[in-house]
Write an enzyme that holds these catalytic residues in place. Structure first.
Site, short mmCIF file in Angstrom:
data_model
loop_
_atom_site.label_atom_id
_atom_site.label_comp_id
_atom_site.label_asym_id
_atom_site.label_seq_id
_atom_site.Cartn_x
_atom_site.Cartn_y
_atom_site.Cartn_z
N ASN A 88 0.82 -1.40 0.05
CA ASN A 88 0.54 0.72 -0.34
C ASN A 88 1.19 1.33 0.07
O ASN A 88 0.67 2.32 -0.42
CB ASN A 88 -0.80 -0.14 1.18
CG ASN A 88 -1.53 1.64 1.24
OD1 ASN A 88 -2.59 1.54 0.83
ND2 ASN A 88 -0.87 2.00 2.78
N ASN A 92 2.04 10.54 -4.29
CA ASN A 92 2.47 10.73 -5.51
C ASN A 92 3.59 12.24 -5.30
O ASN A 92 3.03 13.48 -4.61
CB ASN A 92 0.87 11.19 -5.19
CG ASN A 92 0.31 11.81 -6.90
OD1 ASN A 92 1.51 11.96 -7.73
ND2 ASN A 92 -0.93 12.02 -7.22
N LYS A 140 -6.04 5.22 -9.56
CA LYS A 140 -6.83 5.13 -10.80
C LYS A 140 -6.25 6.14 -11.98
O LYS A 140 -6.33 5.79 -12.96
CB LYS A 140 -8.23 6.17 -10.40
CG LYS A 140 -8.39 7.76 -9.84
CD LYS A 140 -8.36 8.55 -11.00
CE LYS A 140 -8.70 9.67 -10.34
NZ LYS A 140 -7.58 10.87 -10.25
N GLN A 146 -2.48 11.57 -15.06
CA GLN A 146 -2.62 12.66 -13.46
C GLN A 146 -2.36 14.33 -14.69
O GLN A 146 -2.53 15.26 -14.29
CB GLN A 146 -2.50 12.52 -12.54
CG GLN A 146 -3.11 13.61 -11.39
CD GLN A 146 -2.54 13.79 -10.16
OE1 GLN A 146 -1.53 13.20 -9.88
NE2 GLN A 146 -3.54 14.30 -9.24
N TYR A 152 4.68 8.13 -10.14
CA TYR A 152 3.74 7.60 -9.20
C TYR A 152 3.44 7.14 -10.48
O TYR A 152 3.29 5.85 -10.35
CB TYR A 152 2.98 8.90 -8.93
CG TYR A 152 2.72 8.71 -8.41
CD1 TYR A 152 2.49 7.80 -6.69
CD2 TYR A 152 0.85 9.21 -8.40
CE1 TYR A 152 1.22 7.63 -5.92
CE2 TYR A 152 -0.59 8.23 -7.86
CZ TYR A 152 -0.08 7.58 -6.95
OH TYR A 152 -1.35 7.29 -5.44
N ALA A 183 -9.52 6.37 -6.29
CA ALA A 183 -9.54 7.84 -7.06
C ALA A 183 -9.29 8.59 -5.95
O ALA A 183 -8.22 9.28 -5.75
CB ALA A 183 -10.54 7.95 -7.32
P1 NAP Z 1 -1.31 8.45 2.97
O1 NAP Z 1 -1.59 9.35 3.65
O2 NAP Z 1 0.35 9.49 2.20
O3 NAP Z 1 -0.09 7.57 4.16
C1 NAP Z 1 0.56 6.44 3.89
C2 NAP Z 1 1.04 5.35 4.81
O4 NAP Z 1 2.58 5.79 4.59
C3 NAP Z 1 2.06 7.06 5.87
O5 NAP Z 1 2.17 6.79 7.12
C4 NAP Z 1 3.93 7.17 4.29
O6 NAP Z 1 4.40 7.66 5.90
C5 NAP Z 1 3.69 5.59 4.67
N1 NAP Z 1 4.84 5.43 3.76
C6 NAP Z 1 5.09 6.35 2.59
N2 NAP Z 1 5.85 5.53 1.60
C7 NAP Z 1 6.49 4.52 2.64
C8 NAP Z 1 7.31 3.85 2.64
N3 NAP Z 1 8.21 3.37 1.06
N4 NAP Z 1 7.08 2.24 3.50
C9 NAP Z 1 6.71 2.65 4.65
N5 NAP Z 1 5.71 3.40 4.49
C10 NAP Z 1 5.82 4.55 3.86
O7 NAP Z 1 -1.70 8.10 1.67
P2 NAP Z 1 -2.79 7.24 1.20
O8 NAP Z 1 -3.25 8.47 0.65
O9 NAP Z 1 -3.27 6.45 2.60
O10 NAP Z 1 -2.15 5.91 0.05
C11 NAP Z 1 -2.35 5.16 0.50
C12 NAP Z 1 -1.60 4.67 -1.42
O11 NAP Z 1 -3.54 4.59 -2.04
C13 NAP Z 1 -0.84 4.60 -1.79
O12 NAP Z 1 -0.33 4.24 -2.66
C14 NAP Z 1 -1.79 5.63 -3.05
O13 NAP Z 1 -1.02 5.62 -3.85
C15 NAP Z 1 -2.91 5.22 -3.46
N6 NAP Z 1 -3.77 5.98 -3.15
C16 NAP Z 1 -4.60 6.92 -2.36
C17 NAP Z 1 -5.41 7.66 -3.06
C18 NAP Z 1 -6.18 8.70 -2.05
O14 NAP Z 1 -7.14 9.95 -3.10
N7 NAP Z 1 -5.46 9.20 -1.52
C19 NAP Z 1 -5.96 7.93 -4.35
C20 NAP Z 1 -5.75 6.68 -5.16
C21 NAP Z 1 -4.64 5.88 -4.84
P3 NAP Z 1 4.59 9.04 6.00
O15 NAP Z 1 3.60 10.20 6.25
O16 NAP Z 1 6.09 9.52 6.67
O17 NAP Z 1 5.54 9.78 4.06
#
Ligand code: NAP
Length: 256
Positions: A88, A92, A140, A146, A152, A183
């Protein structure tokens, strides 16, 4: 519905905050034992406390293969088994064609998809023994684009391709591999991104209005609900799928 996840050992990269945090919380609620691989100290501790100690927080930012190998060794020496892997963690990071460089592009791709492969590679023997499950969280942007984030998006597309590829390769071991494609989910990463606009609240409102189902963002727990289902035996005949949990954002007519 009893998901029968009790005592299952599930690795969740980036499992302390946002979508990963919601998945870890959901696993705890189901009696499973999440291994939260995430540098976030406070949120990781909160989850371990919520689990009354029935969770493991490994304070680590994954990057290299050695990081992933160390994590898997630690899990095996602590619990002796692995039942599931949720890839996970991702960022981005806005490395585009114009604002970017070849070096930054390669680093962004490696940072976002390298550890998906590395964790699956090192956890594989344990997953074969448990007939475990792999779940990749993509985006998405892999299918819509994007703009200004080539690294990314390349990584997110690769995650979808690897979901199919691993589903095929791991058929003989009865290991299921699926992807969830979110998304618009309001998480710490999303909050940082929205703040980069001159008028963040207006921008958030504009995006929410474009989500076909109920004109709102998807919640992290709505992503987690699908994750729990896919990790469970209730999804016993589902593999190689890309499942969009996005209120219709990617496929329905957003002009409506
Ligand atoms: P987030 O709010 O940044 O949470 C991600 C967590 O992962 C944070 O605690 C971050 O720590 C940690 N992290 C980042 N890189 C890491 C690494 N290399 N090793 C271990 N931990 C790491 O992100 P999120 O929005 O939940 O996104 C999670 C996933 O969903 C991602 O793959 C993202 O691409 C995908 N996604 C999200 C959305 C959205 O709308 N939010 C949409 C499409 C896809 P730090 O904060 O210290 O970096």
């Amino acid at each position: 519905m009893d998901l029968q996840l009790q005592d299952k050992i599930i690795l969740v990269s980036g499992g302390a905050k946002g979508i990963g945090g919601a998945i870890s919380r959901g696993l705890i609620e189901e009696g499973a034992i999440p291994v939260i691989i995430d540098p976030s100290e406070t949120e990781g501790k909160e989850l371990v406390d919520f689990a009354k100690g029935k969770a493991l927080h490994l304070k680590k930012r994954l990057f290299s293969a050695a990081d992933a190998e160390e994590v898997v060794q630690k899990v095996l020496s602590t619990y002796g088994r692995i039942d599931g892997l949720v890839n996970n963690a991702g960022t981005n990071d806005g490395v585009g064609l114009e604002k970017g460089s070849p070096e930054a592009f390669l680093q962004s791709v490696e940072k976002n998809v390298g550890h998906y492969y590395f964790l699956a590679h090192y956890a594989l023997e344990a997953l074969k023994k448990s007939k475990g499950v792999i779940l990749n969280i993509s985006s998405k942007t892999a299918v819509t684009g994007q703009g200004n984030t080539s690294g990314y998006v390349a990584a997110k597309g690769a995650q979808l391709a690897l979901t199919r590829e691993w589903a095929v390769e791991l058929l003989p071991y009865h290991i299921r591999v699926n992807a969830i494609v979110p998304a618009e989910v309001y998480t710490p990463m999303y909050a940082t991104w929205i703040q980069s606009f001159p008028n963040p609240e207006e921008k958030l409102d504009e995006i929410s209005r474009r989500v076909p189902l109920q004109n709102r963002m998807t919640t992290a727990s709505e992503i987690a609900n699908m994750a729990l289902f896919l990790l469970s035996e209730k999804a016993s005949h589902i593999t190689g799928q890309h499942i969009f949990v996005d209120g219709g954002y990617t496929h329905l007519d957003r002009a409506l």
